[in-house]
Design a protein around this motif. Sequence first.
Motif, short mmCIF file in Angstrom:
data_model
loop_
_atom_site.label_atom_id
_atom_site.label_comp_id
_atom_site.label_asym_id
_atom_site.label_seq_id
_atom_site.Cartn_x
_atom_site.Cartn_y
_atom_site.Cartn_z
N ALA A 231 -60.00 8.27 90.54
CA ALA A 231 -60.30 8.50 92.03
C ALA A 231 -61.49 7.94 92.11
CB ALA A 231 -60.20 9.99 92.04
N ASN A 232 -62.27 7.92 91.27
CA ASN A 232 -63.71 7.27 91.22
C ASN A 232 -63.76 5.96 91.59
OD1 ASN A 232 -64.71 10.03 90.91
ND2 ASN A 232 -65.45 9.58 88.81
N LEU A 233 -62.66 5.27 90.73
CA LEU A 233 -62.69 3.97 90.75
C LEU A 233 -62.14 3.39 92.26
CD1 LEU A 233 -61.34 2.94 87.39
CD2 LEU A 233 -63.38 2.30 88.14
N LYS A 234 -61.19 4.08 92.71
CA LYS A 234 -60.61 3.87 94.13
C LYS A 234 -61.57 4.13 95.14
CE LYS A 234 -55.82 4.90 93.02
NZ LYS A 234 -54.70 5.82 93.65
N ARG A 235 -62.47 4.99 94.98
CA ARG A 235 -63.45 5.25 96.02
C ARG A 235 -64.55 4.23 95.78
NH1 ARG A 235 -63.93 10.28 94.94
NH2 ARG A 235 -65.41 9.98 93.41
N GLU A 236 -64.81 3.97 94.94
CA GLU A 236 -65.86 2.45 94.67
C GLU A 236 -65.18 1.41 95.32
OE1 GLU A 236 -68.17 1.57 90.93
OE2 GLU A 236 -67.41 3.80 90.15
N ILE A 237 -63.94 1.07 94.95
CA ILE A 237 -63.25 -0.02 95.75
C ILE A 237 -63.27 -0.15 97.30
CG2 ILE A 237 -61.04 -1.17 95.93
CD1 ILE A 237 -60.71 -0.66 92.90
N ASP A 238 -62.95 1.38 97.64
CA ASP A 238 -63.01 1.35 99.19
C ASP A 238 -64.25 1.14 99.68
OD1 ASP A 238 -60.21 1.93 99.04
OD2 ASP A 238 -60.47 4.27 99.00
N THR A 239 -65.52 1.61 99.03
CA THR A 239 -66.64 1.38 99.65
C THR A 239 -67.03 -0.05 99.55
OG1 THR A 239 -67.58 3.59 98.75
CG2 THR A 239 -69.15 1.71 99.37
N LEU A 240 -66.62 -0.64 98.64
CA LEU A 240 -66.86 -2.08 98.50
C LEU A 240 -66.17 -2.85 99.37
CD1 LEU A 240 -68.80 -4.29 96.83
CD2 LEU A 240 -66.50 -4.34 95.32
N ASP A 241 -65.03 -2.69 99.74
CA ASP A 241 -64.16 -3.42 100.69
C ASP A 241 -64.40 -3.24 102.21
OD1 ASP A 241 -62.69 -4.49 98.63
OD2 ASP A 241 -60.95 -3.27 99.00
N ALA A 242 -65.09 -1.80 102.39
CA ALA A 242 -65.53 -1.67 103.58
C ALA A 242 -66.81 -2.43 104.02
CB ALA A 242 -65.78 -0.15 103.85
N GLN A 243 -67.38 -2.96 102.97
CA GLN A 243 -68.58 -3.92 103.35
C GLN A 243 -68.10 -5.15 103.88
OE1 GLN A 243 -71.88 -3.80 100.39
NE2 GLN A 243 -71.13 -1.82 99.71
N GLY A 244 -66.99 -5.68 103.38
CA GLY A 244 -66.35 -7.02 103.72
C GLY A 244 -67.19 -7.96 102.94
N PRO A 245 -67.18 -9.26 103.62
CA PRO A 245 -67.91 -10.19 102.70
C PRO A 245 -69.57 -9.85 102.46
CG PRO A 245 -66.75 -11.25 104.64
CD PRO A 245 -66.76 -9.76 104.74
N GLU A 246 -69.97 -9.03 103.11
CA GLU A 246 -71.40 -8.75 102.78
C GLU A 246 -71.49 -8.14 101.41
OE1 GLU A 246 -74.37 -9.00 104.56
OE2 GLU A 246 -73.32 -10.25 105.98
N GLY A 247 -70.32 -7.39 101.21
CA GLY A 247 -70.74 -6.73 99.49
C GLY A 247 -70.26 -7.86 98.40
N ILE A 248 -70.02 -8.82 98.80
CA ILE A 248 -69.85 -10.00 97.57
C ILE A 248 -70.96 -10.54 97.23
CG2 ILE A 248 -68.36 -11.80 97.04
CD1 ILE A 248 -66.19 -10.88 99.02
N LYS A 249 -71.51 -10.16 96.16
CA LYS A 249 -72.72 -10.85 95.76
C LYS A 249 -72.72 -10.54 94.11
CE LYS A 249 -75.97 -7.68 97.43
NZ LYS A 249 -77.22 -7.53 98.41
N GLY A 250 -73.51 -11.15 93.47
CA GLY A 250 -74.01 -10.99 91.99
C GLY A 250 -73.54 -12.35 91.21
N THR A 251 -73.63 -11.59 89.83
CA THR A 251 -73.02 -12.78 89.00
C THR A 251 -71.94 -12.99 88.57
OG1 THR A 251 -73.55 -11.45 87.17
CG2 THR A 251 -75.59 -12.44 87.83
N PRO A 252 -71.45 -14.27 88.05
CA PRO A 252 -69.87 -14.42 87.97
C PRO A 252 -69.31 -13.44 86.82
CG PRO A 252 -71.07 -16.56 88.10
CD PRO A 252 -72.07 -15.59 88.06
#
Length: 226
Positions: A50-71
């Motif tokens: 449930a925690n992982l799904k919640r983190e994924i939903d939060t990340l997806d809600a940001q759209g492209p803005e949430g995609i950053k970091g290291t490979p």
Amino acid sequence: MLTAYQGRDIEIIPPRHSYGRCAFTVNGQGPREGERFMAEHGIPAAELLANLKREIDTLDAQGPEGIKGTPGWTWLLRPGSWEVCPAPGLNSHIKPVGAPCNEDTCRRKAAKEARRKAFAAEGHPSAGALVQQLTRAGFEKAADRGRDTSGFRVVRGDLGEARRNPRRGVRVLWHTAGFLGPVDARPGRCREIADFLTAKDKYAVHYSGGARIEVLSKTHGQRTPQ
């Protein structure tokens, strides 16, 4: 436990003992190659999922803005949603596929390039191009340390009073050896430079004496009556 959620493959291995911890991977990734993440003590597999799904939903809600970091740290991202940013001279990092990079350095470079293009589209002179033009015409360029040599420099920015009469363009400054900055009482070859640029009839050139010349596009170079 193996399950899929929003394009991610989630693997959770419950502990063998009541005092153990759940191990898990997302998209087959862990902290290092061949390893699994370890959940905190006391979190059962269902709660971890449930925690992982919640983190994924939060990340997806940001759209492209949430995609950053290291490979090497992309385990929560949707596969195929990111790529390594091709920007040279930077630490390896990721960006959204088909979208601008979200890293601060790339954002600043993109904003600078956008300003440069807008500046050029308005017909303003490029500082670099103007330096080359004046150098080819035989005008000497000041050394990087202003007090070392006499010569011109070209700087870009808003001209006039920014609030009352902003006019984007460049200034040609004359530096005299022995002084840190331009001195209006020592104009050097400013009059020659102003006459040279005026004769080109490409830009609006404003010079009324001193060690500073304003050079703007003809469209945006008209002074506002005071």
